[in-house]
Scaffold this active site. Structure first.
Site, PDB file in Angstrom:
ATOM      1  N   GLY A  42      36.407 -28.105  45.573  1.00 16.87           N
ATOM      2  CA  GLY A  42      37.162 -28.848  44.558  1.00 16.87           C
ATOM      3  C   GLY A  42      37.544 -27.948  43.412  1.00 16.87           C
ATOM      4  O   GLY A  42      37.500 -26.724  43.528  1.00 16.87           O
ATOM      5  N   ASN A  43      37.929 -28.529  42.289  1.00 17.53           N
ATOM      6  CA  ASN A  43      38.224 -27.741  41.094  1.00 17.53           C
ATOM      7  C   ASN A  43      37.890 -28.556  39.849  1.00 17.53           C
ATOM      8  O   ASN A  43      37.506 -29.723  39.948  1.00 17.53           O
ATOM      9  CB  ASN A  43      39.683 -27.261  41.108  1.00 17.53           C
ATOM     10  CG  ASN A  43      40.653 -28.417  41.095  1.00 17.53           C
ATOM     11  OD1 ASN A  43      40.755 -29.149  40.128  1.00 17.53           O
ATOM     12  ND2 ASN A  43      41.362 -28.621  42.218  1.00 17.53           N
ATOM     13  N   LYS A  44      38.069 -27.937  38.678  1.00 12.05           N
ATOM     14  CA  LYS A  44      37.562 -28.528  37.429  1.00 12.05           C
ATOM     15  C   LYS A  44      38.507 -29.530  36.769  1.00 12.05           C
ATOM     16  O   LYS A  44      38.229 -30.014  35.680  1.00 12.05           O
ATOM     17  CB  LYS A  44      37.259 -27.406  36.429  1.00 12.05           C
ATOM     18  CG  LYS A  44      36.043 -26.593  36.832  1.00 12.05           C
ATOM     19  CD  LYS A  44      35.824 -25.437  35.893  1.00 12.05           C
ATOM     20  CE  LYS A  44      35.430 -25.921  34.512  1.00 12.05           C
ATOM     21  NZ  LYS A  44      34.815 -24.856  33.717  1.00 12.05           N
TER      22      LYS A  44
END
Ligand code: C5P
Length: 216
Positions: free
Chosen positions: A25-27
């Site tokens: 995923g990412n932030k």
């Protein structure tokens, strides 16, 4: 002004699953896209917000489609369209694991970590721009750690969109995942720099520019 205009906003991260419980995923918090969607909703547009896994209050929005993966987001965009305007603020994962394991991946006794093979995800923004019902105005985002302007300008070309909202992201500035942002709106013939401020104010400015563009 925007009454009866059908507008798509994508927001948030995507989760690309290795197995049922692990993902890449990412932030992204989804905040910038959500603030844009809320602002457009207040301007009486018919807004569809298609959003990845986030922890935000979306109760003010009437059309919200929650997804997890890039493929689900792409399918949801296709099913909900066509649109007059599209704003792709989502931080879509560029790749996903080639295979999602059917059960939890286990450590092996030999201590060898699994090798992950990745495949490219559909590029939702590019698909929107090259599709047969292309919206009149398509806005993409570019989150870059280096060479912000050069990368964002080239994205305007390669994606085929009308504007790119460029923002520099790194661990220090917390533009991705935080409450504030600083962006440059890149059009073919104009660039507008917005100083650091809360994402709601950035959203208001972008929406003002959208109204001007649509009314021109
Ligand atoms: O290529 P990159 O991820 O930097 O491009 C950012 C822009 O493209 C954003 O507007 C993002 O929402 C969109 N994008 C997309 N689908 C992808 C990758 C990016 O819609 N698979």
């Amino acid at each position: 002004m925007l009454k009866s205009k059908k507008i798509l906003v994508t927001a948030g991260p995507t989760y690309e699953y290795l197995d049922d419980i692990r993902f890449i995923g990412n932030k992204s918090s989804g905040k910038q896209g959500t603030e844009i969607a809320k602002c457009l909703h207040k301007l009486e547009a018919d807004v569809t917000l298609i959003i990845g896994p986030v922890n935000l209050d979306l109760s003010g929005m009437s059309k919200v489609i929650r997804v997890e993966t890039a493929i689900q987001m792409n399918d949801a965009v296709t099913a909900a369209g066509p649109f007059d305007i599209a704003i792709c603020a989502a931080a879509v994962g560029d790749w996903r694991p080639k295979e999602k394991a059917r059960t939890k991946i286990k450590k092996t006794s030999k201590g060898k970590p699994p090798l992950l093979e990745l495949v490219e995800n559909p590029d939702i923004l590019k698909n929107i721009c090259s599709g047969k019902n292309r919206p009149k105005l398509v806005i993409g985002f570019a989150a870059e750690t280096d060479d912000l302007l050069a990368n964002a300008r080239s994205k305007l070309q390669s994606k085929g969109c009308d504007w790119i909202v460029a923002n520099k992201v790194n661990a220090e500035n917390r533009n991705m995942g935080g409450e504030e942002n600083e962006v440059i709106i890149i059009k073919k013939n104009e660039e507008i720099k917005l100083e650091r401020q809360c994402k709601e104010r950035i959203a208001k400015f972008i929406c003002k520019k959208i109204v001007e563009e649509i009314s021109a």
